[in-house]
Motif scaffolding. Structure first.
Motif, PDB file in Angstrom:
ATOM      1  N   UNK A  88       0.855  -1.178   0.000  1.00  0.00           N
ATOM      2  CA  UNK A  88       0.000   0.000   0.000  1.00  0.00           C
ATOM      3  C   UNK A  88       0.894   1.232   0.000  1.00  0.00           C
ATOM      4  N   UNK A  89       0.713   2.077  -1.018  1.00  0.00           N
ATOM      5  CA  UNK A  89       1.426   3.349  -1.091  1.00  0.00           C
ATOM      6  C   UNK A  89       0.511   4.402  -0.498  1.00  0.00           C
ATOM      7  N   UNK A  90       0.995   5.141   0.491  1.00  0.00           N
ATOM      8  CA  UNK A  90       0.149   6.101   1.194  1.00  0.00           C
ATOM      9  C   UNK A  90       0.794   7.474   1.198  1.00  0.00           C
ATOM     10  N   UNK A  91      -0.011   8.474   0.881  1.00  0.00           N
ATOM     11  CA  UNK A  91       0.398   9.874   0.964  1.00  0.00           C
ATOM     12  C   UNK A  91      -0.764  10.654   1.569  1.00  0.00           C
ATOM     13  N   UNK A  92      -0.640  10.995   2.837  1.00  0.00           N
ATOM     14  CA  UNK A  92      -1.745  11.660   3.527  1.00  0.00           C
ATOM     15  C   UNK A  92      -2.955  10.747   3.579  1.00  0.00           C
ATOM     16  N   UNK A  93      -4.081  11.231   3.062  1.00  0.00           N
ATOM     17  CA  UNK A  93      -5.319  10.442   3.052  1.00  0.00           C
ATOM     18  C   UNK A  93      -5.461   9.583   1.805  1.00  0.00           C
ATOM     19  N   UNK A  95      -4.297   6.685  -1.080  1.00  0.00           N
ATOM     20  CA  UNK A  95      -3.534   5.439  -1.200  1.00  0.00           C
ATOM     21  C   UNK A  95      -3.630   4.903  -2.627  1.00  0.00           C
ATOM     22  N   UNK A  96      -2.689   4.051  -2.933  1.00  0.00           N
ATOM     23  CA  UNK A  96      -2.694   3.260  -4.156  1.00  0.00           C
ATOM     24  C   UNK A  96      -2.131   1.901  -3.771  1.00  0.00           C
ATOM     25  N   UNK A  97      -2.573   0.845  -4.420  1.00  0.00           N
ATOM     26  CA  UNK A  97      -2.183  -0.505  -4.020  1.00  0.00           C
ATOM     27  C   UNK A  97      -1.416  -1.197  -5.135  1.00  0.00           C
ATOM     28  N   UNK A  98      -0.260  -1.739  -4.781  1.00  0.00           N
ATOM     29  CA  UNK A  98       0.591  -2.487  -5.704  1.00  0.00           C
ATOM     30  C   UNK A  98       0.287  -3.967  -5.508  1.00  0.00           C
ATOM     31  N   UNK A 103       4.322  -4.040 -12.715  1.00  0.00           N
ATOM     32  CA  UNK A 103       3.899  -2.666 -12.975  1.00  0.00           C
ATOM     33  C   UNK A 103       4.643  -1.775 -11.992  1.00  0.00           C
ATOM     34  N   UNK A 104       5.279  -0.705 -12.493  1.00  0.00           N
ATOM     35  CA  UNK A 104       6.110   0.127 -11.621  1.00  0.00           C
ATOM     36  C   UNK A 104       5.624   1.567 -11.512  1.00  0.00           C
ATOM     37  N   UNK A 105       4.607   1.955 -12.271  1.00  0.00           N
ATOM     38  CA  UNK A 105       4.096   3.326 -12.198  1.00  0.00           C
ATOM     39  C   UNK A 105       2.741   3.309 -11.485  1.00  0.00           C
ATOM     40  N   UNK A 106       2.680   3.970 -10.345  1.00  0.00           N
ATOM     41  CA  UNK A 106       1.455   4.046  -9.552  1.00  0.00           C
ATOM     42  C   UNK A 106       1.223   5.485  -9.112  1.00  0.00           C
ATOM     43  N   UNK A 107       0.188   6.120  -9.644  1.00  0.00           N
ATOM     44  CA  UNK A 107      -0.215   7.424  -9.162  1.00  0.00           C
ATOM     45  C   UNK A 107      -0.970   7.235  -7.856  1.00  0.00           C
ATOM     46  N   UNK A 108      -0.943   8.284  -7.021  1.00  0.00           N
ATOM     47  CA  UNK A 108      -1.638   8.228  -5.732  1.00  0.00           C
ATOM     48  C   UNK A 108      -2.560   9.437  -5.680  1.00  0.00           C
ATOM     49  N   UNK A 121     -13.483  -3.648   0.037  1.00  0.00           N
ATOM     50  CA  UNK A 121     -14.852  -4.057   0.356  1.00  0.00           C
ATOM     51  C   UNK A 121     -15.257  -5.339  -0.371  1.00  0.00           C
ATOM     52  N   UNK A 122     -14.580  -5.638  -1.484  1.00  0.00           N
ATOM     53  CA  UNK A 122     -14.857  -6.871  -2.226  1.00  0.00           C
ATOM     54  C   UNK A 122     -14.156  -8.086  -1.616  1.00  0.00           C
ATOM     55  N   UNK A 123     -13.304  -7.865  -0.620  1.00  0.00           N
ATOM     56  CA  UNK A 123     -12.649  -8.991   0.030  1.00  0.00           C
ATOM     57  C   UNK A 123     -11.157  -8.822   0.202  1.00  0.00           C
ATOM     58  N   UNK A 124     -10.596  -7.718  -0.253  1.00  0.00           N
ATOM     59  CA  UNK A 124      -9.175  -7.497  -0.037  1.00  0.00           C
ATOM     60  C   UNK A 124      -8.457  -7.050  -1.294  1.00  0.00           C
ATOM     61  N   UNK A 125      -7.195  -6.739  -1.120  1.00  0.00           N
ATOM     62  CA  UNK A 125      -6.372  -6.226  -2.212  1.00  0.00           C
ATOM     63  C   UNK A 125      -5.786  -7.366  -3.047  1.00  0.00           C
ATOM     64  N   UNK A 126      -6.624  -8.036  -3.800  1.00  0.00           N
ATOM     65  CA  UNK A 126      -6.158  -9.050  -4.729  1.00  0.00           C
ATOM     66  C   UNK A 126      -6.183  -8.456  -6.127  1.00  0.00           C
ATOM     67  N   UNK A 127      -5.463  -9.076  -7.037  1.00  0.00           N
ATOM     68  CA  UNK A 127      -5.442  -8.596  -8.423  1.00  0.00           C
ATOM     69  C   UNK A 127      -6.861  -8.591  -9.003  1.00  0.00           C
ATOM     70  N   UNK A 128      -7.608  -9.647  -8.777  1.00  0.00           N
ATOM     71  CA  UNK A 128      -8.970  -9.755  -9.303  1.00  0.00           C
ATOM     72  C   UNK A 128      -9.874  -8.653  -8.728  1.00  0.00           C
ATOM     73  N   UNK A 129      -9.786  -8.409  -7.422  1.00  0.00           N
ATOM     74  CA  UNK A 129     -10.610  -7.370  -6.802  1.00  0.00           C
ATOM     75  C   UNK A 129     -10.217  -5.981  -7.290  1.00  0.00           C
ATOM     76  N   UNK A 130      -8.927  -5.752  -7.496  1.00  0.00           N
ATOM     77  CA  UNK A 130      -8.470  -4.442  -7.977  1.00  0.00           C
ATOM     78  C   UNK A 130      -8.962  -4.203  -9.404  1.00  0.00           C
TER      79      UNK A 130
END
Length: 162
Positions: A88-93, A95-98, A103-108, A121-130
């Motif tokens: 989880x990449x976090x900046x203040x409030x 987030x973005x999830x790797x 994939x190496x480019x993630x905007x937040x 809410x779908x069950x977690x940070x899985x590739x399918x849920x993302x």
């Protein structure tokens, strides 16, 4: 009448046999196991940040792996090898999830934060849920979701992969 009752009894027994066989087949299937993934090598993550100042933290669950300052609305982080995914990449409030080390480019920003919240809410940070959360977050008219309904240059639709 007796033949009719015997047929009903046989049909009932056959149905009971089928139901019990189906029930056994469902129970004998192994439960889907979640596979824990790790980065095989160190990876360099970068991107734009909605917060123009401050810092970006990379978290593996609750632990901060690495952090860096935001410079000119951008960040760059080196994630060590064998780091557990998702990150989880976090900046203040925001987030973005790797979920994929390829994939190496993630905007937040607020958009990535909403996608992450939906995936959680779908069950977690899985590739399918993302993927599902991201696809549900994009408001594309139904006419533009297929190549036949697209009214533009089909070689550039979907980012050019088409």
């Amino acid at each position: 009448m007796q033949i009719f009752n015997k047929k009903l009894l046989l049909i009932g027994l056959f149905n009971a046999f089928l139901l019990s066989a189906c029930n056994e087949m469902q129970q004998s299937k192994p439960a889907a196991q979640s596979v824990t993934k790790y980065t095989s090598t160190s990876i360099l993550l970068s991107g734009k940040v909605e917060n123009k100042t401050g810092n970006v933290k990379a978290l593996d669950g609750e632990n901060v792996i690495v952090s860096t300052n935001i410079e000119n609305g951008r960040y760059q982080l080196e994630i060590p090898a064998q780091t557990k995914l998702p990150i989880v990449l976090q900046s203040g409030d925001f987030i973005s999830v790797v979920v994929d080390a390829d994939v190496t480019h993630y905007d937040i920003n607020s958009f990535t934060t909403n996608i992450a919240a939906k995936a959680k809410s779908l069950g977690g940070y899985t590739r399918q849920n993302m993927i599902l959360a991201a696809s549900n977050s994009v408001h594309t008219p139904d006419a533009n979701k297929t190549s036949t309904g697209f009214r533009g240059d089909t070689t550039t639709q979907y980012g050019g992969w088409h």
